[in-house]
Design an enzyme around this catalytic site. Structure first.
Site, PDB file in Angstrom:
ATOM      1  N   ASN A   1      50.124  11.360  64.283  1.00  8.27           N
ATOM      2  CA  ASN A   1      48.998  10.776  63.561  1.00  8.27           C
ATOM      3  C   ASN A   1      47.870  10.535  64.564  1.00  8.27           C
ATOM      4  O   ASN A   1      47.937   9.619  65.369  1.00  8.27           O
ATOM      5  CB  ASN A   1      49.472   9.452  62.922  1.00  8.27           C
ATOM      6  CG  ASN A   1      48.355   8.683  62.262  1.00  8.27           C
ATOM      7  OD1 ASN A   1      47.254   9.191  62.081  1.00  8.27           O
ATOM      8  ND2 ASN A   1      48.646   7.440  61.907  1.00  8.27           N
TER       9      ASN A   1
ATOM     10  N   GLU B   1      47.286   0.474  58.736  1.00 10.29           N
ATOM     11  CA  GLU B   1      45.847   0.319  59.021  1.00 10.29           C
ATOM     12  C   GLU B   1      45.026   0.483  57.745  1.00 10.29           C
ATOM     13  O   GLU B   1      43.981  -0.148  57.582  1.00 10.29           O
ATOM     14  CB  GLU B   1      45.433   1.327  60.112  1.00 10.29           C
ATOM     15  CG  GLU B   1      45.974   0.894  61.470  1.00 10.29           C
ATOM     16  CD  GLU B   1      46.284   2.015  62.442  1.00 10.29           C
ATOM     17  OE1 GLU B   1      45.799   3.149  62.256  1.00 10.29           O
ATOM     18  OE2 GLU B   1      47.045   1.768  63.411  1.00 10.29           O
TER      19      GLU B   1
ATOM     20  N   HIS C   1      49.438   3.875  55.303  1.00 12.66           N
ATOM     21  CA  HIS C   1      49.559   3.422  56.692  1.00 12.66           C
ATOM     22  C   HIS C   1      49.098   1.968  56.761  1.00 12.66           C
ATOM     23  O   HIS C   1      48.159   1.579  56.059  1.00 12.66           O
ATOM     24  CB  HIS C   1      48.706   4.308  57.603  1.00 12.66           C
ATOM     25  CG  HIS C   1      48.978   4.066  59.046  1.00 12.66           C
ATOM     26  ND1 HIS C   1      48.467   2.973  59.706  1.00 12.66           N
ATOM     27  CD2 HIS C   1      49.747   4.734  59.943  1.00 12.66           C
ATOM     28  CE1 HIS C   1      48.898   2.996  60.960  1.00 12.66           C
ATOM     29  NE2 HIS C   1      49.675   4.052  61.126  1.00 12.66           N
TER      30      HIS C   1
ATOM     31  N   GLU D   1      57.270   1.586  59.630  1.00 18.99           N
ATOM     32  CA  GLU D   1      56.407   1.265  60.768  1.00 18.99           C
ATOM     33  C   GLU D   1      56.141  -0.233  60.805  1.00 18.99           C
ATOM     34  O   GLU D   1      55.215  -0.718  60.146  1.00 18.99           O
ATOM     35  CB  GLU D   1      55.069   2.003  60.638  1.00 18.99           C
ATOM     36  CG  GLU D   1      55.202   3.510  60.638  1.00 18.99           C
ATOM     37  CD  GLU D   1      53.926   4.172  61.130  1.00 18.99           C
ATOM     38  OE1 GLU D   1      54.016   4.974  62.067  1.00 18.99           O
ATOM     39  OE2 GLU D   1      52.844   3.862  60.605  1.00 18.99           O
TER      40      GLU D   1
ATOM     41  N   GLY E   1      50.873   0.602  68.097  1.00 20.23           N
ATOM     42  CA  GLY E   1      49.817   0.554  69.112  1.00 20.23           C
ATOM     43  C   GLY E   1      49.931  -0.614  70.078  1.00 20.23           C
ATOM     44  O   GLY E   1      48.999  -0.903  70.827  1.00 20.23           O
TER      45      GLY E   1
ATOM     46  N   LYS F   1      44.887   9.570  64.042  1.00 18.42           N
ATOM     47  CA  LYS F   1      43.991   8.460  63.670  1.00 18.42           C
ATOM     48  C   LYS F   1      42.522   8.849  63.869  1.00 18.42           C
ATOM     49  O   LYS F   1      42.170  10.011  63.697  1.00 18.42           O
ATOM     50  CB  LYS F   1      44.375   7.187  64.441  1.00 18.42           C
ATOM     51  CG  LYS F   1      45.860   6.849  64.286  1.00 18.42           C
ATOM     52  CD  LYS F   1      46.226   5.481  64.783  1.00 18.42           C
ATOM     53  CE  LYS F   1      47.734   5.282  64.638  1.00 18.42           C
ATOM     54  NZ  LYS F   1      48.148   3.920  64.913  1.00 18.42           N
TER      55      LYS F   1
ATOM     56  N   SER G   1      54.799   2.590  68.552  1.00 21.66           N
ATOM     57  CA  SER G   1      55.005   2.691  70.005  1.00 21.66           C
ATOM     58  C   SER G   1      56.187   3.586  70.381  1.00 21.66           C
ATOM     59  O   SER G   1      56.906   3.315  71.341  1.00 21.66           O
ATOM     60  CB  SER G   1      55.156   1.302  70.628  1.00 21.66           C
ATOM     61  OG  SER G   1      53.978   0.552  70.424  1.00 21.66           O
TER      62      SER G   1
HETATM   63  P1  PGA Z   1      51.582   4.244  67.704  1.00 23.46           P
HETATM   64  O1  PGA Z   1      51.158   4.436  66.164  1.00 23.46           O
HETATM   65  O2  PGA Z   1      52.605   5.310  67.989  1.00 23.46           O
HETATM   66  O3  PGA Z   1      50.335   4.422  68.470  1.00 23.46           O
HETATM   67  O4  PGA Z   1      52.177   2.878  67.807  1.00 23.46           O
HETATM   68  C1  PGA Z   1      52.083   4.823  65.192  1.00 23.46           C
HETATM   69  C2  PGA Z   1      51.387   4.944  63.867  1.00 23.46           C
HETATM   70  O5  PGA Z   1      50.495   4.135  63.602  1.00 23.46           O
HETATM   71  O6  PGA Z   1      51.696   5.825  63.055  1.00 23.46           O
END
Ligand code: PGA
Length: 251
Positions: free
Chosen positions: A9, A98, A96, A168, A174, A11, A214
């Site tokens: 992803n 976010e 997601h 997640e 992140g 983003k 992460s």
């Molecule tokens: P990250 O994000 O691997 O940077 O923690 C995962 C995601 O948001 O899908």
């Protein structure tokens, strides 16, 4: 056997030119081989979909990071599932954290997005996961149950077969602080149990459930080794072709 998936992803990262370069680098590595039964997917920004499609091989899947809850019409700035499909994608990330948290996407919106995606011929990668305070209060299973029920369980069995789920935990995204393999396994098993209750055990066995938060080359092997973890949705580490390829090879 359940399909394994490693999805990147991207983003809100990369210009079109940088994205194409990243896709080319990844394609070169993937050309050297990936473990059997592993589907690689990349999810670049909307603007990159058609160009990235041209440079990744047929074996690599293409996903959008979001789609509209609407099908068409006067909804300025929206991108429909049908448009995404017509750009050459086969998948779309839905819900997601976010999107849920920064753009106030409701469970009802997400249910419409999932339906639109499937009706347009896309496989939704449906995300769920609890926030830190929900984990600390030990109410995380209820949170996930609600998200999965409201987002997915209106689907009939035929449609549900198209669904990929990503667990997640918001506190792991992140932050550099991944869930432990045991924490991931607990929730993946729980989600499978919910699917069995709603549909049947075959459906539960056959649904691919990814871990995200992460995930990186140093922890992917341990996380993917758990019985109910079928791969990962990778954010930060998917922006490096080398790191992403190393995660793909963690099975
Ligand atoms: P990250 O994000 O691997 O940077 O923690 C995962 C995601 O948001 O899908």
């Amino acid at each position: 056997m359940r399909r394994k998936i490693v999805a990147g992803n991207w983003k809100l990262n990369t210009t079109l030119q940088e994205g194409v370069k990243l896709a080319l680098s990844l394609n070169e590595l993937v050309g050297k081989g990936v473990p059997e039964n592993v589907q690689v997917i990349v999810a670049p920004p909307f603007t990159h979909l058609t160009e990235v499609r041209k440079v990744i091989g047929n074996k690599t899947g293409l996903a959008a990071q979001n789609c509209s809850a609407q099908k068409s019409g006067a909804f300025t700035g929206e991108v429909s599932a049908e448009m995404i499909k017509s750009a050459g994608a086969g998948y779309v990330i839905v819900g997601h954290s976010e999107r849920r948290n920064y753009f106030n996407e409701s469970d009802l919106d997400l249910s419409s997005k999932v339906i639109n995606a499937i009706e347009s011929g896309l496989q939704p990668i449906f995300c769920c996961g609890e926030k830190l305070h929900e984990r600390e209060k030990s109410i995380y299973t209820e949170v996930i149950k609600k998200q999965v029920h409201l987002g997915l369980f209106d689907l009939d069995a035929e449609h549900f077969k198209k669904v990929i789920i990503a667990y997640e935990p918001v506190w792991a995204i992140g932050t550099g602080k991944n869930a432990t393999p045991e924490q991931a396994q607990e929730i993946h098993q729980y989600i499978r149990h919910l699917i069995e209750e709603q549909y049947n055990s075959d459906m539960a066995d056959n649904t691919t459930i990814l871990y995200g938060g992460s995930c990186k080359p140093s922890n992917a092997r341990e996380i993917f080794s758990k019985d109910d973890v079928d791969g990962g949705l990778i954010g930060g580490a998917s922006l490096s072709a080398d790191d992403f390829y190393s995660i793909i090879n963690s099975f």
